[in-house]
Design a protein around this motif. Structure first.
Motif, PDB file in Angstrom:
ATOM      1  N   ALA A   1      -0.733  14.499  -6.043  1.00 17.29           N
ATOM      2  CA  ALA A   1      -0.966  14.675  -4.610  1.00 17.29           C
ATOM      3  C   ALA A   1      -2.156  15.588  -4.343  1.00 17.29           C
ATOM      4  O   ALA A   1      -2.699  15.603  -3.245  1.00 17.29           O
ATOM      5  N   GLN A   2      -2.575  16.347  -5.362  1.00 16.86           N
ATOM      6  CA  GLN A   2      -3.708  17.261  -5.218  1.00 16.86           C
ATOM      7  C   GLN A   2      -5.017  16.627  -5.698  1.00 16.86           C
ATOM      8  O   GLN A   2      -6.073  17.235  -5.560  1.00 16.86           O
ATOM      9  N   LEU A   3      -4.945  15.439  -6.287  1.00 15.85           N
ATOM     10  CA  LEU A   3      -6.129  14.790  -6.847  1.00 15.85           C
ATOM     11  C   LEU A   3      -6.605  13.652  -5.950  1.00 15.85           C
ATOM     12  O   LEU A   3      -5.805  12.850  -5.475  1.00 15.85           O
ATOM     13  N   ARG A   4      -7.902  13.593  -5.754  1.00 13.68           N
ATOM     14  CA  ARG A   4      -8.522  12.597  -4.878  1.00 13.68           C
ATOM     15  C   ARG A   4      -8.692  11.277  -5.634  1.00 13.68           C
ATOM     16  O   ARG A   4      -9.126  11.255  -6.772  1.00 13.68           O
TER      17      ARG A   4
ATOM     18  N   VAL B   1       0.836  -1.193   0.000  1.00  7.62           N
ATOM     19  CA  VAL B   1       0.000   0.000   0.000  1.00  7.62           C
ATOM     20  C   VAL B   1       0.874   1.247   0.000  1.00  7.62           C
ATOM     21  O   VAL B   1       0.589   2.221  -0.691  1.00  7.62           O
ATOM     22  N   ALA B   2       1.939   1.228   0.752  1.00 12.27           N
ATOM     23  CA  ALA B   2       2.814   2.388   0.850  1.00 12.27           C
ATOM     24  C   ALA B   2       3.581   2.636  -0.442  1.00 12.27           C
ATOM     25  O   ALA B   2       4.030   3.742  -0.698  1.00 12.27           O
ATOM     26  N   MET B   3       3.731   1.628  -1.293  1.00 11.67           N
ATOM     27  CA  MET B   3       4.496   1.762  -2.520  1.00 11.67           C
ATOM     28  C   MET B   3       3.583   1.946  -3.729  1.00 11.67           C
ATOM     29  O   MET B   3       3.810   1.400  -4.780  1.00 11.67           O
TER      30      MET B   3
ATOM     31  N   ASP C   1      -1.091   8.327  -3.339  1.00 10.52           N
ATOM     32  CA  ASP C   1      -1.014   7.482  -2.147  1.00 10.52           C
ATOM     33  C   ASP C   1      -1.825   6.201  -2.266  1.00 10.52           C
ATOM     34  O   ASP C   1      -1.656   5.283  -1.477  1.00 10.52           O
ATOM     35  N   SER C   2      -2.732   6.152  -3.219  1.00 14.17           N
ATOM     36  CA  SER C   2      -3.650   5.029  -3.321  1.00 14.17           C
ATOM     37  C   SER C   2      -3.088   3.923  -4.200  1.00 14.17           C
ATOM     38  O   SER C   2      -2.376   4.170  -5.172  1.00 14.17           O
TER      39      SER C   2
END
Length: 159
Positions: A49-52, A24-26, A63-64
């Protein structure tokens, strides 16, 4: 000594979580996703990083590890590689998915209403409660006199 089955299951669940936590972290560390130019890759990560993530909803696409987030990261990197600036890429994403795709949407009438409505509802509720409790109440009737009790008794006698 025999262990309880629930305790054994909890330990197994913890080990499975610890096993998959690095995956998950990678989310972006897959080399096939990354752009060869480090400056372009940095720009793509900044935009991502600004997009959901539309699946996770409280994580950025960077991050996802969801499939949709991976696809969106790929689209961002394609636009960066084409030479589009950050605003053009963000505008394209917003035109395609709406302001919901932004982790920090701009302040508009709609977002302002979302923030103000709970406060407005609370004020309206307090106002209604204040108005209800401040109205004069019906006076408590005086107890019946002896004459009224006698008359009531005569009226309610069964025939």
């Amino acid at each position: 000594m025999k262990t309880h089955p629930m305790r054994r299951g909890g330990v197994i669940a913890l080990l499975v979580c610890l096993l998959f936590a690095p995956l998950v972290a990678m989310a972006v560390d897959d080399p096939s996703e990354m752009l060869p130019d480090p400056a372009q890759e940095q720009r793509a990560e900044t935009i991502g990083a600004q997009l959901r993530c539309l699946v996770c909803q409280n994580e950025s696409i960077e991050d996802s590890s969801a499939d949709l987030a991976r696809d969106l990261r790929h689209v961002v990197r394609e636009h960066v590689a084409k030479g589009e600036n950050n605003q053009q890429i963000m505008d394209w994403m917003v035109s395609r998915y709406g302001n919901f795709i932004r982790l920090r949407p701009p302040l508009t009438v709609g977002t302002l209403l979302l923030w103000v409505m709970p406060l407005l509802a609370l004020c309206i509720g307090i106002g209604i409660a204040w108005w209800t409790f401040r109205r004069p109440r019906a006076p408590i009737p005086a107890p019946l006199s002896d004459e009224e009790r006698r008359r009531l008794s005569d009226l309610t006698k069964t025939r």
